[in-house]
Structures are given as structure tokens and as C-alpha cells.
Design an enzyme around this catalytic site. Structure first.
Site, PDB file in Angstrom:
ATOM      1  CG  PHE A 234      -1.721  -1.275   1.368  1.00 63.48           C
ATOM      2  CD1 PHE A 234      -2.640  -1.671   0.403  1.00 63.48           C
ATOM      3  CD2 PHE A 234      -1.521  -2.096   2.459  1.00 63.48           C
ATOM      4  CE1 PHE A 234      -3.342  -2.853   0.537  1.00 63.48           C
ATOM      5  CE2 PHE A 234      -2.220  -3.288   2.592  1.00 63.48           C
ATOM      6  CZ  PHE A 234      -3.129  -3.665   1.635  1.00 63.48           C
ATOM      7  N   GLY A 462       0.276  -7.079  -4.836  1.00 62.07           N
ATOM      8  CA  GLY A 462      -1.037  -7.634  -4.538  1.00 62.07           C
ATOM      9  C   GLY A 462      -2.107  -7.377  -5.592  1.00 62.07           C
ATOM     10  NE  ARG A 623      -8.446  -2.447 -23.587  1.00 61.78           N
ATOM     11  CZ  ARG A 623      -7.322  -2.911 -24.138  1.00 61.78           C
ATOM     12  NH1 ARG A 623      -6.223  -2.177 -24.116  1.00 61.78           N
ATOM     13  NH2 ARG A 623      -7.304  -4.074 -24.726  1.00 61.78           N
ATOM     14  CB  ILE A 624     -11.629  -2.719 -16.749  1.00 60.85           C
ATOM     15  CG1 ILE A 624     -12.205  -1.456 -16.085  1.00 60.85           C
ATOM     16  CG2 ILE A 624     -11.398  -3.819 -15.718  1.00 60.85           C
ATOM     17  CD1 ILE A 624     -11.336  -0.812 -15.023  1.00 60.85           C
ATOM     18  N   PRO A 627     -11.045  -7.680 -15.139  1.00 63.43           N
ATOM     19  CG  PRO A 627     -12.912  -8.187 -16.430  1.00 63.43           C
ATOM     20  CD  PRO A 627     -11.424  -8.269 -16.414  1.00 63.43           C
ATOM     21  CE  LYS A 628     -12.056 -14.516  -9.713  1.00 62.24           C
ATOM     22  NZ  LYS A 628     -11.981 -15.936 -10.122  1.00 62.24           N
ATOM     23  CE  LYS A 696      -9.896   7.997 -16.911  1.00 56.33           C
ATOM     24  NZ  LYS A 696     -10.681   9.271 -16.949  1.00 56.33           N
ATOM     25  CD  GLU A 700      -2.256   4.684  -5.386  1.00 55.18           C
ATOM     26  OE1 GLU A 700      -2.632   4.904  -4.225  1.00 55.18           O
ATOM     27  OE2 GLU A 700      -1.148   4.201  -5.663  1.00 55.18           O
TER      28      GLU A 700
HETATM   29 MO1  MOS Z   1       0.730   3.494  -3.739  1.00 62.76          MO
HETATM   30  S1  MOS Z   1       0.572   4.749  -2.095  1.00 62.76           S
HETATM   31  O1  MOS Z   1       1.763   4.515  -4.655  1.00 62.76           O
HETATM   32  O2  MOS Z   1       1.616   2.120  -3.249  1.00 62.76           O
END
Ligand code: MOS
Length: 735
Positions: A234, A462, A623-624, A627-628, A696, A700
Site C-alpha cells: 500500500f 497484490g 479501460r479495465i 475485471p476480477k 487510467k 488508488e
Molecule cells: Mo501506492 S501509495 O503509490 O503504493
């Protein structure tokens, strides 16, 4: 040119590394066992500020298996050269064991190296450190700011506020949060003469390489970093924190490979965190809800030795809503703490709590629907730079979200809905995050057996980068997913940017696609020039590849497999190098991902307990690809956002700088019982302006609107506006 058929991209694939992970065969940094390896355990300072007066390691050294205790009296002086890496902050990074200063509670003051982990742990508890201590300053609320704020202004916000028909003035506070990924930070270091190999938990293998090269005065090429699996980060495994230097130092001092795993408690002082903020908003609008002016005054904590600011924290205030007059002042407050760092949705999530709460307060003041209020302030272009948006489908997010959530059934009056003891409310908030891109390279190899390997020094903390890159590669090569082997996490591979800031799919994905496109074209050229190929003299532009077989798009019968082509041409393999470089110069457009989050909460009227009942996020992330995995990101971020909204709070005892809840029993994170049904919807559509893949960035933006949506729902349920995160039961007493 006939387009390559798309089979893997867009398919809801499960993780290609899922089996490795659930069977325990994925090797994380702390799982590495190197021949002759010893264990290093760090001794932390037990005071929050001062000097080390004495260190007595004699009892520790007398324990069986203890090889060495390293501290500032006996540690070699390291060069600590300037680190040209892009993660450098203004100031001077922490230099472990180089002097007697204690700059924060929990600072490493010694490391014990022993043949077993147990011996090292026990001996670490026996190192006696004496201090000349002073009272640390750790409270953002009563410390002075540094005198170099970041400022921004357009128009005359003060003047416009004075004349605005509707005015509001609020201050929001956000607690410090720690990333608390499941995987502990860990490093295994092995020297071989002047070269160093590290197995490390990192979001960017180049980062520890650059840091250790600078710390030890080595050429970066002499350091190899391996990080094939990361168990969550993260943002916290982007920088190389001091323990990585300690691991390398310990290994060098005892002449054996060394493993260092930080304890859960040490994560609260040895690696970064999302800083605490105070965010004051003043806004003025006309009676129809059109914003006239907004001012943003921010204070955030940083360490005394480095200045950290969330780069993006000022952006939403400049461009999210049409606002003619804006002024901003973002100050840092140096404290006796370790340095903060980006945490998911960095800056944007913080700003969104303040701005999106303030918009909800304005909607209440005006008696206007919060979605309608936002629609009325939807800008035509980016007012911070007058650029058009590449794509901005925020209106679609509102519309789809409101419809799917059943927003129109909402009684606009706060505290109007009750279910037994529970007060029921709904709230919404907007989200945004800027689309970042960085140069990357990849190597692609297609073997004569029809399998391919793609390599780039990215990371997968992850989100499922192994899987999404495999999907991109499979389609560009025309192979089935199972025949593509995507590898990452090794500095020996072609360089990739930091795995953060939601830039991996845009940057590395575009790179992988480029490399695989080049390789497919190579194979097609080989076939159309090969007299023995059924594709001889076909137009290369008309040839596509599907399931490992090249054929004329309009005449599928005319073709052959990669395997036949390569074997006949006596080629063991074909290879190519993929690259992506963002266009140089100033961007033509303003590029952001967007979202709208809708939440329903129930608040126990007597106990102040908040339960989130359901949540929906609608996202415009281009674009995705997968999806999962997108759902894994979006729903995971909603869980994280529930934590930020209701639970997470790093608590410091300001008398001595000690973090009192440095464990997962007292630092609360959401568990299954805290998480209701969650749903994410992705607004259709690629963004061709941003990158060749049209993505895009997703990881985050999905967190950004969650906490304010919950806070707004709590207000709607109770009539109580809580301007502080987390929203605790205490803050709802007496509702
Ligand atoms: Mo994200 S806060 O750039 O791992």
C-alpha cells in the site's frame, strides 16, 4: 492492419500465481533461506528524543550463538552518499548507527546478530542502553509549522468569500494511519566480495539497490535485488527504509548472509505511515450552489530529519469543482517522529475527506441534493492549468451510481430513517487520482515450443500484476494465457518504474504490449517471407495470431503455428525488447481517474456504533484489463476505506512519543464482520490520450472517496457532523 483478436484482456481471470500463494510455495522475502544465514534483530530506542549516553552489550554478547552487537560505537562509518533515486526527500535520511542522536521513539540504536532467531531476539532484550532524554514533540495539534508552506492561488479567494451569499468554515482532522500489510518488512542480505544480493519486500527493486549503493558507496550494478512476491504494501515498500541498510551491514560485519524481519510492533516506527493532517476549508457559494471561492489550509506531520508532503494533496482543491477563486496553503509540521510516506490514494484520500465532507455540508446548508450540488459544479476543463480533460466521466459515475444505489429513494432530511435502535443514513462522495506514467522496458522471448516468457523488473504487491501482464502479453502475442510466463521482481531484468501511484498498468502494461507486438510482427515477417509457409507473400498487415497460430485474418484456414514456423526455420526462439516512454514535454490534457462512492450506514442511537450496510463505487479508470482483479482492488479499497473512516488510528502517547497501539489487536482494521456487501461498477471506455493501453490507473482512486461517503452517511443518519477520522463511538455519544 487487422487488429489482434482480444481474448485474455477483459476476461475475468483468476490470479495466475494464486495456486502458488495459497499452497505456500510463493517465496516472500522472509521465506528465503540462504546457506550459512544468520539472524539480525534490531534494538529500538526507548526514548523519543535525546542522546545515547551508554550502551552495554556484554550480557547480550555472552549468550550462546550471538556473533555481534553493532551500534554507533563500533559500526563502520558508512559513506551515505546522496541517493539520486527519485524517492529522496528534502533533508537528510536516517543514518543508522552513525552517531548518538535519538530522533524518535523506536529508532534503531543497535542490531544483534546471532546464529538463531531466538538467540538474537533474547540477546536484543539484554542490550542495555542509557539515554540523556528530552521530552519529544509528537502532537501535530500543538507544534509550529515549518515556514515554507506550499501555496497556490487563483483569483482572490478572501474577497470572493466575503461577498459570497453562502459561507462555511470548517476544520477536518485525519488520524495517522499505518499501512499494516499482512507481510512484515523483511530483508535477506548476502555479500560476495564487493557484490550484494538482497531478497527484499519492495514495490520497486531499483529502490533498495539505489539506496544501498548510496549508503555503502557502491556502484548500483554491484547490487542485485530480488522480490518476486510481496504480501501487501500500500505504498510502504517503495522507499528503502533503514532496516534494509541494517541487514546489509549486519551481513557484512559478520561475514555471513543475514536475515532481518521487522516485528509487527517495529512496523510502527521503522517504516512510514500516512501522516496525520489538519485541513481547514472555507467555502463560499451562491444560493444555487455554485462555488465562488474555496480556501484550503493544511498542516501535516513530518519528521525533523526529512520533509514529507503528499504530492497530490493539493490537486483536488484546484481542479475537482468549478471554483473561480482558490487559495491553498499546505504546511508541514516537523515533529520527533519517523518520516511518513505515501499510503494508498496518497494525498487525494486526505483531501477528499475534507472537500467531500465540506460539499456535503454545503448541500445541507442549501437543502440541495449532494449529487445535484456536485453536478452543478462540474468543470468543463481543468481550471488549474486550463487544459481539457483527456476523459472525465464523473457525471456518468454520479448517474450510474445514483441509479444503481437507489439514491432517489433517499429522504433528504437527516435523522429521518430508523430501524429499531439503528439510525439509517446514506452518503456519497467523489473520488479522483491523477494518471501517472513512467518509462519502462521489458524483454520478450517466444520459444520454438510456442511458449513465451516476458520479463520486466516491476513488482506485484497484490493487485495481480502477474496476471494482468500475462493477459496483455497473451493477446499481443496471440497465445493462450497458460503459454505465457510473466516474470518480475529482479534488478537483472529490464528496468520498470515504481509499482505504485497506479502507474504500473499504464507504464509496464504498455511496455509489455509493445514488446509482444514487436515480437508478433517479427514472426509474421518471418512467415510471409518464408516460401514454405502457407503465409508466404501474404500481406503482413492482414495476419493475426490466435492460440499460437498465425493466419490471414479473413482466411483462417491459411496459416500455421509459431511452433511450425520456428522449428522449420531452425530458430530456438525469437526475442524482442519492449519499451514505453511517456510523451516528452508538457501534457496536452489533464489526466485523472474518477469515481463516485455511495454508502449506507446504520448508527446505534444509544451506543454510537457505526455499521456500514452497503457500498457501491462507480469508477472511470479508463479501460479495465482484468475485471476480477479490478474488483479485488475496488472492493479491497472499500474495506481499507471503512478502516480509515471508522477504525484506523495510530495513537501516540505524547508524553514520551510511544505508539501505544503498535499491534493488530489495538490498531483496529476492518474484519469480515465490519464489511457488508460491496459492489463496484466500471464506466465503460478507454482513454486513448493517456497511454497505448488506454488505462487510467485504478488501485488508488478506488480508496479516495470511501471515507467521506461514510462520514456523509453518518451525518445523514444521525444529524451529527463528525469532522474527524476515524469516526469513533465516542464522537457519536449523545446523538
Ligand atoms: Mo501506492 S501509495 O503509490 O503504493
Amino acid at each position: 492492419m487487422s487488429p489482434q483478436p482480444q481474448a485474455a484482456v477483459g476476461a475475468p481471470l483468476s490470479r495466475v500465481d494464486g495456486r502458488l500463494k495459497v499452497t505456500g510455495r510463493a517465496m516472500y522475502a522472509a521465506d528465503q533461506h540462504v546457506r550459512g544465514m544468520v539472524h539480525a534483530v534490531v534494538v529500538d530506542s526507548s526514548v523519543g528524543r535525546g542522546r545515547i549516553a551508554s550502551i552495554d552489550a556484554s550480557t547480550a554478547l555472552a549468550q550462546d550463538g550471538v556473533l555481534k552487537v553493532i551500534h554507533h560505537h563500533n559500526a563502520p562509518r558508512l559513506p551515505y552518499d546522496a541517493n539520486p533515486g527519485s524517492l529522496n526527500l528534502p533533508g537528510e535520511r536516517l543514518r543508522v548507527f552513525q552517531d548518538d542522536r535519538v530522533q524518535f521513539r523506536g529508532q534503531p540504536v543497535a542490531v544483534v546478530v546471532a546464529t538463531t532467531l531466538e538467540a538474537a531476539q533474547h540477546a536484543a532484550s539484554l542490550v542495555k542502553v542509557g539515554y540523556d532524554s528530552e521530552r519529544p514533540a509528537t502532537d501535530l495539534a500543538d507544534a509550529p509549522a515549518a515556514d515554507n508552506p506550499r501555496t497556490y492561488a487563483r483569483g482572490d479567494a478572501d474577497q470572493a468569500l466575503r461577498s459570497a451569499p453562502v459561507r462555511l468554515d470548517m476544520t477536518y482532522r485525519m488520524a495517522r494511519n499505518h499501512h499494516n500489510a499482512m507481510e512484515l518488512h523483511a530483508t535477506v542480505a548476502r555479500w560476495n566480495g564487493g557484490t550484494l544480493t538482497l531478497w527484499d519486500k519492495t514495490q520497486w527493486v531499483q529502490s533498495p539497490r539505489a539506496q544501498l549503493a548510496a549508503d555503502f558507496g557502491l556502484p548500483p550494478e554491484s547490487i542485485r535485488v530480488l522480490s518476486p512476491f510481496v504480501g501487501g504494501a500500500f505504498g510502504n515498500a517503495a522507499r528503502a527504509w533503514p532496516h534494509i541498510t541494517i541487514a546489509a551491514l549486519a551481513a557484512r560485519e559478520v561475514g555471513r548472509p543475514a536475515k532481518l524481519v521487522l516485528t509487527r510492533a517495529q512496523l510502527y516506527s521503522s517504516v512510514g505511515y500516512r501522516p496525520a493532517y489538519e485541513y481547514a476549508v472555507r467555502l463560499g457559494s451562491d444560493r444555487r450552489g455554485r462555488l465562488r471561492a474555496m480556501t484550503h489550509d493544511l498542516r501535516s506531520e513530518t519528521s525533523r530529519y526529512e520533509t514529507f508532503v503528499d504530492r497530490g494533496v493539493v490537486s483536488p482543491g484546484q481542479m475537482l469543482y468549478t471554483t473561480p477563486h482558490v487559495s491553498q496553503r499546505a504546511s508541514t509540521v516537523p515533529l520527533d517522529v519517523n518520516t511518513p510516506t505515501p499510503m494508498r490514494g496518497p494525498g487525494y484520500a486526505t483531501a477528499a475527506f475534507a472537500i467531500e465532507s465540506a460539499m456535503d455540508e454545503l448541500a445541507n446548508e442549501l437543502g440541495m441534493d449532494p449529487v445535484e450540488l456536485r453536478q452543478r459544479n462540474e468543470p468543463d476543463n481543468d481550471q488549474s492549468n486550463d487544459k481539457p480533460f483527456s476523459t472525465r466521466r464523473l457525471r456518468d459515475c454520479y448517474r450510474i451510481g445514483a441509479r444503481e444505489f437507489g439514491w432517489e429513494r433517499r429522504n433528504p432530511k437527516p435523522r429521518a430513517t430508523r430501524d429499531g435502535d439503528w439510525l439509517i443514513g446514506t452518503g456519497m462522495a467523489s473520488a479522483l487520482y491523477d494518471t501517472l506514467r513512467q518509462p519502462a522496458q521489458a524483454h520478450v522471448r517466444l520459444n520454438a515450443d510456442g511458449t513465451a516468457r516476458v520479463e520486466t523488473a516491476s513488482s506485484d504487491m497484490g493487485p495481480g500484476t502477474y496476471t494482468s501482464m500475462t493477459q496483455v502479453a497473451a493477446d499481443a502475442l496471440g497465445l493462450n494465457v497458460r503459454n505465457v510466463d510473466f516474470r518480475l521482481g529482479d534488478t537483472d531484468m529490464p528496468p520498470a518504474p515504481i509499482h505504485g501511484g497506479s502507474l504500473t498498468m499504464a507504464s509496464v502494461g504498455s511496455t509489455v504490449q509493445d514488446g509482444c507486438d514487436k515480437l508478433r510482427r517479427q514472426a509474421i515477417e518471418l512467415a510471409v517471407q518464408d516460401q514454405e509457409s502457407p503465409l508466404y507473400r501474404a500481406d503482413a498487415d492482414d495476419v493475426v495470431v490466435r492460440g499460437g497460430r498465425l493466419h490471414v485474418a479473413a482466411d483462417p484456414a491459411r496459416g500455421e503455428t509459431y511452433r511450425r514456423l520456428l522449428v522449420r526455420n531452425r530458430r530456438t526462439h525469437l526475442e524482442s525488447t519492449g519499451a514505453y516512454t511517456p510523451p516528452s514535454g508538457e501534457a496536452r490534457t489533464s489526466m485523472y481517474a474518477y469515481g463516485a462512492v455511495f454508502a449506507e450506514v446504520a448508527v446505534d442511537a444509544r451506543l454510537g456504533l457505526v455499521r456500514v450496510r452497503r457500498m457501491l463505487g462507480v469508477f472511470d479508470a479508463g479501460r479495465i484489463i482484468s475485471p476480477k482483479l479490478a474488483d479485488s482492488q475496488a472492493l479491497g479499497a472499500m474495506v481499507g476505506g471503512i478502516g480509515a473512516a471508522l477504525l484506523e488510528h495510530t495513537v501516540t502517547d505524547h508524553r514520551d512519543g510511544r505508539i501505544v497501539n503498535a499491534n493488530l489487536a489495538d490498531y483496529l482494521v476492518p474484519v469480515n464482520a465490519d464489511v457488508p456487501d460491496l459492489k463496484a461498477i466500471y464506466v465503460d471506455g478507454r482513454d486513448d490520450e493517456v497511454d497505448p493501453l488506454g488505462v487510467k490507473g485504478l488501485g488508488e482512486v478506488v480508496l479516495v472517496g470511501v471515507a467521506p461517503a461514510i462520514a456523509n452517511a453518518v451525518h445523514h443518519a444521525t444529524g451529527r457532523r463528525v469532522r474527524q477520522l476515524p469516526i469513533t463511538a465516542e464522537s457519536l455519544l449523545g446523538i
